[in-house]
Design an enzyme around this catalytic site. Structure first.
Site: not given
Ligand SMILES: *Cc1c(COP(=O)(O)O)cnc(C)c1O
Length: 418
Positions: A309, A271, A340-341, A273-274, A313
Site C-alpha cells: 500500500r 461486504e 530495486c525500486e 473488508g478493511r 498509493y
C-alpha cells in the site's frame, strides 16, 4: 496513540520460532469487532456481513468470521475455492466479480452463490455460460460525483463498475421475464471512508432506487448490499468511525424511505473488508541496515512484497519501534525495504525514535489489503501469517514461501531440481 496488540516480550518469544518478517492477526480484536458490527445492524432481521475475501484470503481468518456469523464476498475462481474449502455454501457466498470469465460464473452457480452482476451484458453472458439462478443482484453505478453532507467522497463516473440507472431498470425487467424471482441491489461508491455519513448516504440512494425499481418493474427486492468502503484510521490523529452511529444512520434512512413504501422486509448486507480486519493485523519486521547519505535510511527485512500500500498509493501506515514507545521521536527516517525500486518505502521523512540494528518494528493496520496485495518482485518471497489466539498462544496460519514455491511454475523443466 496507536498501540500494538502485541508486546515486545511477546514478539521476542514469537521470533524464537518464527523469524521476521511476518504478519500477525489478533483473534480477539477480530471477533469483538465482528460482534460490534452485528450489534449495530441487529435492528435489521436479515442483516449479514459478507467479508471481502480479497482483503485477507486466509482460511483460518475466514473460519473465525464464519463462526461469528459472517458470509464471504468472492470475486475470483480461487476465492470461491477458498470459500468452499472453509465450508461456506449457497447464500453464505456473494459473488461480486467484474470482467468475469465463464468458468467463474460456472463455479459460482455450482456453489449456489448469490451472483452480483457487474454489467448489463453479463445477463446474457451468465445465461449462456451457466444459466440464470432464481435470485440475482445487480451492481449500481449512479455516475457523476458522490457527495455526502461532509463533502465529496469519490467519483463513480470514472469507475469501471456497475449498471447505469436505465440499465438497472431494463436489466431487472429482462431478468424477471426470464424467471428470476428475487433481487438484490449493490453499490460501492467510496473506499476507506472515515465518516459516519458514508453508509447512511449510500443507503438513502439505494433505498430510493429500490422503490423506483419495484414500481417500474414489479420485482421482489430481497436485499440491499451496501458493500465495502467503511474505513479505518491509519493515522493516529484520525477519528475512527463509530459503527453504532453508522448502523443507526442506515436504520433512520430505512425507516424514512423503505418502511413507508411497504418494504420493511428488505435485508441489509455489507461486504466489508478493511473495516473487519485492517486494525487487527501487524506486519512485524526487523531493522537490518542503516544508511547515511543525503537522507537517513533504515532498511528492514520486509519490503513492498509484504505490504504494497505505501508503494502503490503512498498510503500511511503507522510504525511503532518496539520497546521505544516512550523515547523521543527525534530522528527523521525513510524506512525502506530491499526491492530495486525506489518506492519500496514504508515511511518517508517519518519522525521516530533512534532505531538500532535488530530493533523490532510493528507496522500497523496491515490486516486487510496487506499480505494479500503482495507480489514476488525481485524474486522476494512472501512471509508467514500468524494468529495471536484469544488465549495468547500463537498459531502459524500460513507458512512463509520458500524458493521451491517460487520456482514451482518451472516444474515442467530441468532447470530447477525441486
Ligand atoms: C474490495 C471490495 C470490498 C471490500 O472493500 P473494503 O474497502 O475492504 O471494505 C467489498 N466489495 C467489493 C465488490 C469489493 O471489490
Amino acid at each position: 496513540m496507536k498501540k500494538p496488540f502485541v508486546t515486545l516480550e511477546q514478539l521476542k518469544e514469537i521470533t524464537k520460532t518464527y523469524p521476521t518478517p511476518f504478519h500477525i492477526y489478533d483473534e480477539k480484536g477480530i471477533r469483538e469487532n465482528a460482534r460490534r458490527l452485528k450489534d449495530a445492524f441487529s435492528w435489521n432481521k436479515g442483516f449479514k456481513e459478507y467479508f471481502a475475501v480479497k482483503a485477507t484470503p486466509n482460511p483460518f481468518i475466514l473460519n473465525i468470521l464464519k463462526e461469528e456469523g459472517c458470509g464471504v464476498d468472492c470475486a475470483s475462481l480461487t476465492e470461491l475455492m477458498m470459500a468452499e474449502a472453509v465450508g461456506f455454501t449457497g447464500d453464505e457466498i456473494m459473488f461480486s466479480s467484474n470482467v468475469t470469465p465463464a468458468e467463474e460464473f460456472v463455479m459460482a452457480r455450482k456453489l449456489n452463490a448469490t451472483i452480483n452482476l457487474d454489467d448489463f451484458t453479463h445477463i446474457e453472458y451468465l445465461e449462456k455460460v451457466a444459466g440464470l439462478p432464481k435470485i440475482i443482484s445487480c451492481r449500481y453505478n449512479p455516475g457523476g460525483v458522490f457527495t455526502t453532507t461532509n463533502g465529496i467522497m469519490d467519483n463513480p463516473g470514472d469507475a469501471k463498475y456497475g449498471f447505469t440507472k436505465e440499465q438497472m431498470i431494463e436489466g431487472f425487467r429482462i431478468l424477471k421475464e426470464k424467471g428470476v424471482e428475487e433481487f438484490g441491489i449493490h453499490s460501492f461508491l467510496a473506499s476507506n471512508t472515515i465518516s459516519n455519513e458514508y453508509y447512511p448516504t449510500l443507503a438513502g440512494i439505494l433505498f430510493k432506487l429500490a422503490i423506483e425499481l419495484q414500481e417500474k418493474t414489479g420485482v421482489n427486492i430481497k436485499f440491499i448490499n451496501l458493500s465495502g468502503g467503511i474505513g479505518v484510521p491509519y493515522r493516529p490523529e484520525e477519528k475512527p468511525n463509530d459503527i453504532m452511529v453508522i448502523g443507526e444512520g442506515v436504520r433512520k434512512a430505512y425507516e424514512e424511505i423503505l418502511l413507508p413504501a411497504g418494504m420493511g422486509d428488505v435485508a441489509i448486507y455489507t461486504e466489508l473488508g478493511r473495516y473487519m480486519l485492517a486494525p487487527y493485523g501487524h506486519l512485524v519486521a526487523t531493522a537490518i541496515h542503516e544508511k547515511h547519505i543525503y537522507k537517513e535510511y533504515i532498511g528492514l527485512d520486509a519490503s513492498a512484497v509484504n505490504l504494497m500500500r505505501p508503494a502503490m498509493y503512498g498510503a500511511y501506515h503507522h510504525i511503532t519501534v518496539m520497546g521505544k514507545e516512550d523515547a523521543p521521536h527525534n530522528c527523521k527516517y525513510d524506512i525502506t525495504g530491499s526491492l530495486c525500486e525506489n518506492n519500496d518505502k514504508f515511511a518517508i521523512d517519518r519522525m521516530l525514535p533512534k532505531i538500532d540494528i535488530g530493533d523490532l518494528l510493528v507496522i500497523h493496520d496491515t490486516g486487510a489489503h496487506g499480505f494479500s496485495m503482495g507480489y514476488n518482485y525481485n524474486g522476494k518471497l512472501k512471509s508467514a501469517e500468524l494468529l495471536l489466539k484469544e488465549d495468547k498462544s500463537v498459531q502459524m496460519i500460513r507458512r512463509a514461501e520458500t524458493p521451491k514455491d517460487y520456482f514451482t511454475t518451472f516444474d515442467f523443466t530441468d532447470f530447477f531440481k525441486l
